[in-house]
Design a protein around this motif. Structure first.
Motif, PDB file in Angstrom:
ATOM      1  N   ALA A 122      42.773  24.473  32.525  1.00 15.50           N
ATOM      2  CA  ALA A 122      42.871  24.192  31.092  1.00 15.50           C
ATOM      3  C   ALA A 122      42.918  25.493  30.294  1.00 15.50           C
ATOM      4  CB  ALA A 122      41.693  23.338  30.638  1.00 15.50           C
ATOM      5  N   LEU A 123      42.055  26.461  30.706  1.00 16.78           N
ATOM      6  CA  LEU A 123      42.028  27.746  30.004  1.00 16.78           C
ATOM      7  C   LEU A 123      43.362  28.468  30.141  1.00 16.78           C
ATOM      8  CD1 LEU A 123      40.521  29.938  28.475  1.00 16.78           C
ATOM      9  CD2 LEU A 123      39.620  30.767  30.668  1.00 16.78           C
ATOM     10  N   ASN A 124      43.933  28.466  31.342  1.00 17.83           N
ATOM     11  CA  ASN A 124      45.234  29.113  31.545  1.00 17.83           C
ATOM     12  C   ASN A 124      46.326  28.466  30.702  1.00 17.83           C
ATOM     13  OD1 ASN A 124      44.250  31.007  33.363  1.00 17.83           O
ATOM     14  ND2 ASN A 124      44.642  29.701  35.162  1.00 17.83           N
ATOM     15  N   THR A 125      46.251  27.140  30.574  1.00 16.63           N
ATOM     16  CA  THR A 125      47.249  26.439  29.758  1.00 16.63           C
ATOM     17  C   THR A 125      47.104  26.809  28.286  1.00 16.63           C
ATOM     18  OG1 THR A 125      47.195  24.584  31.325  1.00 16.63           O
ATOM     19  CG2 THR A 125      48.203  24.173  29.182  1.00 16.63           C
ATOM     20  N   TYR A 126      45.846  26.875  27.832  1.00 11.99           N
ATOM     21  CA  TYR A 126      45.634  27.294  26.440  1.00 11.99           C
ATOM     22  C   TYR A 126      46.121  28.723  26.218  1.00 11.99           C
ATOM     23  CZ  TYR A 126      42.876  23.162  25.228  1.00 11.99           C
ATOM     24  OH  TYR A 126      42.464  21.876  24.959  1.00 11.99           O
TER      25      TYR A 126
END
Length: 355
Positions: A201-205
């Motif tokens: 999720a962090l990488n996508t953000y």
């Protein structure tokens, strides 16, 4: 009227995208008022499809808004309206098939079923939307993959949901559609969060943030270029006004004697060419200054120039309105008076001679 009708459709679509379904419905009400006045039945049927499909979208947005605000009565009313508009669209499609409208209508129906908790119906409609998508072979509309992803996520099938989100994301990126790209990345990140995969999720953000920054940089460049073009436009307009004034002065100077300010020969010819031919008499009178050479010889050319200017000013003051007065030669002046009375001409000439 047809162009106005299409404008209402486009405005309604944009209002729905911006989260303003009430404004979208207003545009669609205006469209409905125009329909009876459109020129042919095929056009009316086509625009009626857009009318009902966009209304279904509007009421679907109202259902979501009412649920978020805890307004159950408003939600139930909007749901009923959405079902009615979806049905109206399907009836119209039976008379006049349109693949893209069929696709978006099935997507609306799938999302409505999701809101009502009917996953089986939601999946049927989502698959129908995907079938239309595949049959059309188009890439502009992302709705089929997006709604399939939403249904798959609701069914507890995250991998399938990710696959459809990725298909929508690839299409959005290929078309450089920043808004849609950001929306899909946001949905993917939320799905990762629901799975408990916080690093993903962090990488996508981070991906979304990087792309947003790139978009901001592009917009800043476009904004600067727009400012540069605006400045260049203002400068060009100012230069154009300056050249227009220069041309105007040059044209006037080309027709005007520089010393006396009277018409020169070219100016006289141009003015004569503009006269309306008729049967009225045209008075021509040629004046010259007696012994002008002696003025130059005994008192200087500057004094001679002053004498020419004085005579020109006096003739201009005495010449009748509507006459043309030109410096015809060195010390010669020509008077042209259209519509002169031949009987009055001698007295006029004498008055100018003595003036």
């Amino acid at each position: 009227l047809v162009d106005v009708a299409h404008a209402h459709v486009n405005l309604a679509f944009l209002e729905n995208l911006s989260g303003q379904p009430e404004e979208a419905l207003h545009q669609l009400n205006l469209l409905e008022e125009l329909l009876p006045n459109l020129p042919d039945e095929a056009t009316r049927q086509s625009l009626a499809l857009y009318l009902h499909e966009n209304r279904a979208h509007s009421y679907l947005n109202l259902v979501q808004q009412a649920r978020e605000r805890g307004r159950s009565a408003a939600e139930a009313e909007a749901r009923a309206q959405a079902h009615a508009e979806i049905q109206a669209t399907r009836e119209g499609l039976a008379q006049q098939p349109a693949g893209l409208i069929a696709l978006t209508t099935e997507a609306h129906a799938a999302r409505l079923a999701l809101l009502e908790g009917d996953l089986e119906q939601a999946e049927q409609h989502a698959r129908a939307a995907l079938d239309h998508h595949n049959q059309l072979g188009q890439q502009i509309y992302l709705e089929a993959h997006l709604v399939m992803a939403e249904v798959s996520a609701a069914q507890g099938q995250p991998e399938q949901a990710h696959a459809h989100y990725r298909a929508a994301l690839d299409s959005a990126r290929y078309q450089n559609r920043h808004r849609e790209t950001q929306a899909v990345l946001r949905a993917i990140a939320r799905l990762y969060e629901q799975q408990g995969n916080l690093p993903a999720a962090l990488n996508t953000y981070r991906d979304a943030l990087e792309r947003a920054q790139l978009a901001l940089d592009r917009l800043a460049h476009i904004e600067q270029r727009h400012a540069d073009l605006t400045r260049e436009l203002h400068q060009a307009r100012a230069e154009a006004r300056g050249w227009q004034e220069s041309v105007r002065r040059a044209e006037a100077q080309a027709r005007q004697d520089a010393l006396t300010g009277l018409l020169n020969r070219r100016g006289l010819q141009d003015s004569l060419a503009q006269l309306t031919p008729d049967a009225a008499p045209l008075l021509l009178a040629l004046f010259d200054i007696d012994d002008f050479k002696s003025v130059n010889d005994h008192h200087s050319h500057a004094t001679g120039d002053a004498a020419l200017q004085g005579v020109a000013n006096r003739l201009s003051a005495l010449a009748p309105e509507g006459s043309l007065l030109a410096r015809y030669g060195g010390e010669e002046f020509l008077l042209v008076l259209p519509g002169a009375n031949p009987a009055e001409a001698p007295a006029l000439i004498e008055r100018l001679r003595q003036g």
